[in-house]
Design an enzyme around this catalytic site. Structure first.
Site, PDB file in Angstrom:
ATOM      1  N   GLY A  53     -10.529  99.454  -9.091  1.00 57.00           N
ATOM      2  CA  GLY A  53     -11.528  98.996  -8.824  1.00 57.00           C
ATOM      3  C   GLY A  53     -11.129  98.113  -7.268  1.00 57.00           C
ATOM      4  CG  LEU A 134     -11.121  97.136 -13.148  1.00 58.46           C
ATOM      5  CD1 LEU A 134     -10.425  97.153 -12.806  1.00 58.46           C
ATOM      6  CD2 LEU A 134     -11.548  98.495 -13.738  1.00 58.46           C
ATOM      7  CG  HIS A 137      -7.775  92.616 -10.590  1.00 56.95           C
ATOM      8  ND1 HIS A 137      -6.289  91.606 -10.224  1.00 56.95           N
ATOM      9  CD2 HIS A 137      -8.174  92.628  -9.910  1.00 56.95           C
ATOM     10  CE1 HIS A 137      -6.003  92.180  -9.676  1.00 56.95           C
ATOM     11  NE2 HIS A 137      -6.526  92.446  -8.725  1.00 56.95           N
ATOM     12  CD  GLU A 138     -11.036  94.613  -8.309  1.00 54.56           C
ATOM     13  OE1 GLU A 138     -11.033  94.202  -7.436  1.00 54.56           O
ATOM     14  OE2 GLU A 138     -10.311  95.448  -9.122  1.00 54.56           O
ATOM     15  CE1 TYR A 139     -17.758  86.489 -12.341  1.00 55.82           C
ATOM     16  CE2 TYR A 139     -16.353  84.856 -12.417  1.00 55.82           C
ATOM     17  CZ  TYR A 139     -17.339  85.761 -11.990  1.00 55.82           C
ATOM     18  OH  TYR A 139     -18.181  84.262 -12.566  1.00 55.82           O
TER      19      TYR A 139
END
Length: 162
Positions: A53, A134, A137-139
Site C-alpha cells: 500500500g 496495513l 499505517h496508510e490511514y
C-alpha cells in the site's frame, strides 16, 4: 513515470501534514493519482521487495487517498475508521518513505473501514490482522502520522539492508 525517487523521505515536512478530503468534483483526477501511486509502488517492490500500500501524501498529493495492491487493486478515498478493536498486537512496520528502517508498533487487531471507491461508491470493509495493520499505517499517513511516531519505545527501531 513515478519511481522510488519521487517518494517523499523521512523528514519532509509534507509527510507531517493532515490531508484534505478528495472532493467528488476531483474524481477525474483520482485515476491519474492512482496510476502514479501504482508506478511508485511497483518501483519500490522491484528495488526493495516490499509494498502492499501507498498513501497519496507520500507522493506529495495532499489528499485523503491511498492505494492497496492485494488480491486485487483497491482505491481508498476519504477513509474513516468508525470502529477498531480493543485488542492490540505488536508488529515490525516498514514504510516506503524510509525503506531501511523497521519500527515496532502496536496496532488494533481488527477494524471497520468506511470509504469511497474509484466510482465514488460507499464501501464498508471489516479487516483483521496484517490487513488491519496495513490500513492503519496508510490511514495514519493521511493524518500526518508516521510509524516512527507510534514506536512502542526508544528501542523499537531496527535497520535493515537490501
Amino acid at each position: 513515470m513515478k519511481t522510488t525517487a519521487d517518494i517523499l523521505k523521512l523528514g519532509d515536512p509534507r509527510l507531517y501534514q493532515i490531508c484534505d478530503p478528495v472532493l467528488e468534483s476531483e474524481l477525474p483526477l483520482v485515476q491519474s493519482w492512482v496510476r502514479e501511486l501504482q508506478e511508485a509502488m511497483l518501483d519500490i517492490r522491484q528495488k526493495y521487495g516490499f509494498g502492499r500500500g501507498i498513501a497519496a501524501p507520500q507522493l506529495g498529493i495532499m489528499k485523503r487517498l491511498f492505494y492497496l495492491d492485494l488480491d486485487r487493486p483497491y482505491t481508498i478515498i476519504n477513509p474513516e475508521i468508525p470502529w477498531s478493536s480493543a485488542e492490540m498486537f505488536e508488529v515490525w512496520d516498514d514504510c516506503m518513505s524510509f525503506p531501511s528502517l523497521l519500527v515496532k508498533v502496536k496496532r488494533h487487531q481488527s477494524l471497520t473501514l468506511e470509504y469511497r471507491d474509484e466510482n465514488w461508491t460507499k464501501q464498508t470493509w471489516k479487516v483483521e490482522n496484517d490487513l488491519s495493520e496495513l490500513i492503519q499505517h496508510e490511514y495514519d499517513h493521511l493524518d500526518g502520522i508516521l510509524c516512527t511516531m507510534r514506536a512502542i519505545d526508544d528501542k523499537s527501531f531496527q535497520y535493515r539492508e537490501f
